[in-house]
Each structure stands twice: as C-alpha cells, then as structure tokens.
Design a protein around this motif. Sequence first.
Motif, PDB file in Angstrom:
ATOM      1  N   ILE A  59       0.841  -1.308   0.079  1.00 32.41           N
ATOM      2  CA  ILE A  59      -0.187   0.019   0.110  1.00 32.41           C
ATOM      3  C   ILE A  59       1.032   0.620   0.194  1.00 32.41           C
ATOM      4  N   ALA A  60       0.179   2.682  -0.229  1.00 31.87           N
ATOM      5  CA  ALA A  60       1.073   4.222  -0.187  1.00 31.87           C
ATOM      6  C   ALA A  60       0.346   4.008   1.095  1.00 31.87           C
ATOM      7  N   ALA A  61       1.429   5.028   1.922  1.00 31.98           N
ATOM      8  CA  ALA A  61       0.767   5.701   2.416  1.00 31.98           C
ATOM      9  C   ALA A  61       1.809   6.465   3.410  1.00 31.98           C
ATOM     10  N   ALA A  62       1.597   7.652   3.945  1.00 29.14           N
ATOM     11  CA  ALA A  62       2.300   8.367   4.120  1.00 29.14           C
ATOM     12  C   ALA A  62       2.953   8.415   6.081  1.00 29.14           C
ATOM     13  N   PRO A  63       4.525   8.496   5.350  1.00 29.15           N
ATOM     14  CA  PRO A  63       4.914   7.911   7.226  1.00 29.15           C
ATOM     15  C   PRO A  63       5.303   9.474   8.218  1.00 29.15           C
ATOM     16  N   PRO A  64       5.334   9.273   9.257  1.00 34.94           N
ATOM     17  CA  PRO A  64       4.775   7.507   9.752  1.00 34.94           C
ATOM     18  C   PRO A  64       3.423   7.606  10.071  1.00 34.94           C
ATOM     19  N   SER A  65       3.061   6.116   9.309  1.00 35.86           N
ATOM     20  CA  SER A  65       1.676   5.999   9.977  1.00 35.86           C
ATOM     21  C   SER A  65       1.163   5.755  11.138  1.00 35.86           C
ATOM     22  N   THR A  66       0.401   6.183  11.296  1.00 44.12           N
ATOM     23  CA  THR A  66      -0.634   6.085  12.673  1.00 44.12           C
ATOM     24  C   THR A  66      -1.711   5.926  12.661  1.00 44.12           C
ATOM     25  N   ILE A  67      -1.798   4.915  11.418  1.00 39.74           N
ATOM     26  CA  ILE A  67      -3.287   4.429  11.701  1.00 39.74           C
ATOM     27  C   ILE A  67      -3.365   3.310  12.184  1.00 39.74           C
ATOM     28  N   VAL A  68      -2.514   2.719  13.216  1.00 41.89           N
ATOM     29  CA  VAL A  68      -2.938   1.293  14.030  1.00 41.89           C
ATOM     30  C   VAL A  68      -2.052   1.914  14.716  1.00 41.89           C
ATOM     31  N   THR A  69      -2.791   1.933  15.727  1.00 44.84           N
ATOM     32  CA  THR A  69      -1.322   1.967  17.513  1.00 44.84           C
ATOM     33  C   THR A  69      -1.343   0.474  18.035  1.00 44.84           C
ATOM     34  N   ALA A  70       0.307   0.809  18.488  1.00 42.70           N
ATOM     35  CA  ALA A  70       0.232  -0.985  19.616  1.00 42.70           C
ATOM     36  C   ALA A  70       0.262  -0.302  20.928  1.00 42.70           C
ATOM     37  N   THR A  71      -0.191  -1.322  21.598  1.00 41.52           N
ATOM     38  CA  THR A  71      -0.383  -1.611  23.156  1.00 41.52           C
ATOM     39  C   THR A  71       0.268  -2.655  23.537  1.00 41.52           C
ATOM     40  N   LEU A  72       1.549  -2.314  24.201  1.00 42.52           N
ATOM     41  CA  LEU A  72       1.843  -3.320  25.742  1.00 42.52           C
ATOM     42  C   LEU A  72       0.786  -3.325  26.819  1.00 42.52           C
ATOM     43  N   ARG A  73       0.360  -4.812  26.773  1.00 46.67           N
ATOM     44  CA  ARG A  73      -0.059  -4.608  28.414  1.00 46.67           C
ATOM     45  C   ARG A  73      -0.129  -5.507  29.292  1.00 46.67           C
ATOM     46  N   TRP A  74       0.221  -5.454  30.574  1.00 48.63           N
ATOM     47  CA  TRP A  74       0.663  -6.056  31.534  1.00 48.63           C
ATOM     48  C   TRP A  74       0.816  -5.853  32.699  1.00 48.63           C
ATOM     49  N   HIS A  75       0.135  -6.565  34.158  1.00 47.48           N
ATOM     50  CA  HIS A  75      -0.484  -6.710  35.336  1.00 47.48           C
ATOM     51  C   HIS A  75      -0.642  -4.919  35.388  1.00 47.48           C
ATOM     52  N   GLY A  76      -2.155  -4.509  34.393  1.00 50.45           N
ATOM     53  CA  GLY A  76      -2.937  -3.514  34.607  1.00 50.45           C
ATOM     54  C   GLY A  76      -2.023  -2.664  34.642  1.00 50.45           C
ATOM     55  N   GLN A  77      -0.778  -2.783  33.535  1.00 47.99           N
ATOM     56  CA  GLN A  77       0.353  -1.609  33.477  1.00 47.99           C
ATOM     57  C   GLN A  77      -0.214  -2.186  31.799  1.00 47.99           C
ATOM     58  N   GLU A  78       0.007  -0.780  30.632  1.00 45.84           N
ATOM     59  CA  GLU A  78      -0.145  -0.290  29.846  1.00 45.84           C
ATOM     60  C   GLU A  78       1.107   0.703  28.717  1.00 45.84           C
ATOM     61  N   ALA A  79       1.393  -0.082  27.943  1.00 44.63           N
ATOM     62  CA  ALA A  79       3.098   1.038  27.285  1.00 44.63           C
ATOM     63  C   ALA A  79       2.502   1.458  25.401  1.00 44.63           C
ATOM     64  N   ASP A  80       2.153   2.652  25.057  1.00 45.17           N
ATOM     65  CA  ASP A  80       2.094   2.847  23.747  1.00 45.17           C
ATOM     66  C   ASP A  80       2.956   2.374  22.621  1.00 45.17           C
ATOM     67  N   VAL A  81       3.348   1.432  22.250  1.00 45.51           N
ATOM     68  CA  VAL A  81       4.704   0.800  21.351  1.00 45.51           C
ATOM     69  C   VAL A  81       4.606   1.529  20.188  1.00 45.51           C
ATOM     70  N   THR A  82       3.696   2.248  19.876  1.00 47.39           N
ATOM     71  CA  THR A  82       3.480   1.785  18.437  1.00 47.39           C
ATOM     72  C   THR A  82       4.952   1.889  17.700  1.00 47.39           C
ATOM     73  N   ALA A  83       5.735   3.570  18.533  1.00 44.21           N
ATOM     74  CA  ALA A  83       6.932   3.825  17.065  1.00 44.21           C
ATOM     75  C   ALA A  83       7.770   2.706  18.226  1.00 44.21           C
ATOM     76  N   ASP A  84       7.724   1.966  18.815  1.00 40.45           N
ATOM     77  CA  ASP A  84       8.363   1.354  20.086  1.00 40.45           C
ATOM     78  C   ASP A  84       8.658  -0.846  20.234  1.00 40.45           C
ATOM     79  N   HIS A  85       8.612  -1.056  18.797  1.00 40.43           N
ATOM     80  CA  HIS A  85       8.477  -2.353  18.868  1.00 40.43           C
ATOM     81  C   HIS A  85       8.613  -2.805  17.094  1.00 40.43           C
ATOM     82  N   THR A  86       9.153  -3.507  16.763  1.00 40.11           N
ATOM     83  CA  THR A  86       9.830  -4.329  15.498  1.00 40.11           C
ATOM     84  C   THR A  86      10.020  -5.894  15.482  1.00 40.11           C
ATOM     85  N   VAL A  87       9.960  -6.357  14.597  1.00 41.24           N
ATOM     86  CA  VAL A  87      10.225  -8.316  14.257  1.00 41.24           C
ATOM     87  C   VAL A  87      11.711  -8.094  14.405  1.00 41.24           C
ATOM     88  N   ALA A  88      12.044  -9.034  15.420  1.00 44.58           N
ATOM     89  CA  ALA A  88      13.763  -8.747  15.750  1.00 44.58           C
ATOM     90  C   ALA A  88      13.773 -10.488  14.772  1.00 44.58           C
TER      91      ALA A  88
END
Length: 307
Positions: free
Chosen positions: A19-48
């Motif tokens: 697809i064609a999209a303007a960078p950085p794409s924030t169309i989808v947000t990513a959130t980590l959740r653990w033990h009642g805590q959460e962190a926005d990782v939209t720009a802080d997770h990658t495939v290793a």
Amino acid sequence: MLKDWIRPLLRPLPQWSTIAAAPPSTIVTATLRWHGQEADVTADHTVAALKPLVIATSVDAGEQPVLEYRDSVSGSLLGRLQLQRCGSVATDQHTIALYQVSAGEHHCLAWPQRQWHAWLQNRSMLKNRQPQHLGMEPQAVQQLMIAYLCPRPVVLVSVSVPGHRNIFPMDLIGPLQRSGLYSLALRSTNISEPVMREARKVVLSSVPAAMKATVYKLSEHHKQPPSDWAALPFPLRPSHEYAIPAVAAALHIRELQIVHSERIGSHTFFLARVSANEKLADGEQLHHTAGFHQAYRRQRHAPFVEV
Ligand SMILES: Cc1cc2nc3c(=O)[nH]c(=O)nc-3n(C[C@H](O)[C@H](O)[C@H](O)COP(=O)(O)O)c2cc1C
C-alpha cells in the motif's frame, strides 16, 4: 454463473497488501499490556526474527504481556499477540526486551470468514512453501500478519565498502523509540550480513510507493549485488555523512551507525543509532500490511491505496 459467484469464496485473501501511505503511519496503534500496566509501543516495537517469531521493544513489559493493535480512529481492536519473554539484547546504555509470539488472533473479519480464510491461506502455504517465510509454520505466518497490522514501511538498504556494494529492500526495521535506537532484522544468509556486522554503517532510503516494481526486482537478484552503482535503474545520490549511494528519489534518508548485532534464530538483529536524518520530500511511501487488514478497510469503504 454459479461458478463466478462461488470462486471468490474459495480463493484465500492475499496474505499481504502493498500500500501507499504517508510516513510515519499512525493508522494503527500498538499497546503492550501487562499486570494492569500499559505502554504505547506504536513506534517502539519491531520484528527481531521470523523463525522463531520474535518481537523486540525497549519496554520491559514483564514475562507474558499482550500486544494489542487498534484502529487509531475508531479505537476498534484489530488483533492481539500473546507474547512470552525469551531474552534481551544489551548495548552499553540500553536493554531491549525480546518476546516470542506464543499465540495470536485478529478481528478484521467476522467469525466464519476469519476461520475460513485462515484455513484457505494455511492450506495454500502448505502447498506452496514461500522461500521468504523460511519454512515458518502457517500459524506463525498468521501471527506475523497480525504484527503487520501496523503497516510496515519499506526501505532500500545501501551497503558500501571497498570490494562490496549492495542495495536491497527491507521492512523488518524501525525505531525502538524509548531507547533512541533503530533496529533491523536481516536474514543471516543475506550476502551483505557479514559486511554490515564488520563495517557497522548502512543507509536507509524510504522509497516512494511508485517504486514498488523496482524494489521487488532488487530482491530477485539478492545473490548478485550490483556490479556497479551506475547499473541500477534509478538515480542515486551520496548520503550526507557517509557518502554511501542512496536513492535520489527517496522521501527520507537515514544513516545508521550499527552499535550491536546478534543472531536471533533465522535473523541477525542489528541495533543502530541514527547519525544523520535527511527528510527530502513529502509523499506516500511503500508499506506492507496484512491482506485481512485491507479487507477490513474495504468493508468500511476506506481501503488503503494499493500499489
Ligand atoms: C519488500 C521487501 C521487504 C523485505 N524485507 C526484508 C527484511 O526486512 N529482512 C530480510 O532479511 N529480508 C527482507 N527482504 C528480502 C531481502 O531484500 C533479501 O532478498 C534477503 O535478505 C536476501 O537474503 P537471502 O539471500 O538469504 O535470501 C525483503 C524483500 C522485499 C521485496
């Protein structure tokens, strides 16, 4: 007539959509959740790594966090991955957490279609094993597609040292925001992998969506790097600091100083600092997302522009 109606139902959705999209794409947000805590990782997770499927983040989210992907406008849950801590990678200043994907589900299609298309896709994967999936099990490819709910930008990576030059596409790349590091996951069999570990310098050109055909062509010749930069079918320009040839039509050129590299399963995981960042143009960059994400957008009359 009946055949025309039934054929699309028997055809699996494409796994990937370019697809064609303007960078950085924030169309989808990513959130980590653990033990009642959460962190926005939209720009802080990658495939290793792909085999096993491993996610990297600079957030320490405990042993078994969940990674959720949501549509940033409607807030709807698109998919989630269950993660299991499997290690970490340390540089002199930061520790990056590594999580293996243990399960996943998406909500882009309603219940019967979801199961039906996953079954069709898995059957097709088992029949035609794709070399780029490195023998991953169909279930892991389904989980990888969930990780692509955040559309992944495609870049051309340039490597240049005396005696070796190469330029090839990558999309398992991106920032690990809180650490200030940038990561790349490269198949350990890539001919430029030893050079990158040794030279510790690469240049990333963010490619306009219109360059899709050229980008894919480069990947076809991955065992034969260009004999001469001038032989490439597009103009180049030297990068600002390293003077490594980059794509002249790039939207953005990033020069990376590699600070750490480590084998993780099928891939070599590179961590780098951005030493120069040149924004050259506004425009739409080539991205990949999951085919079921495009189907979801289409059902809502807001499809991505496919290229
Ligand atoms: C759009 C696109 C994105 C790609 N992204 C990656 C990537 O992130 N990591 C990777 O190792 N290979 C990626 N590849 C494949 C590489 O460009 C290259 O062909 C491969 O690393 C060569 O390794 P091999 O010789 O072991 O097959 C991508 C290919 C395409 C067409």
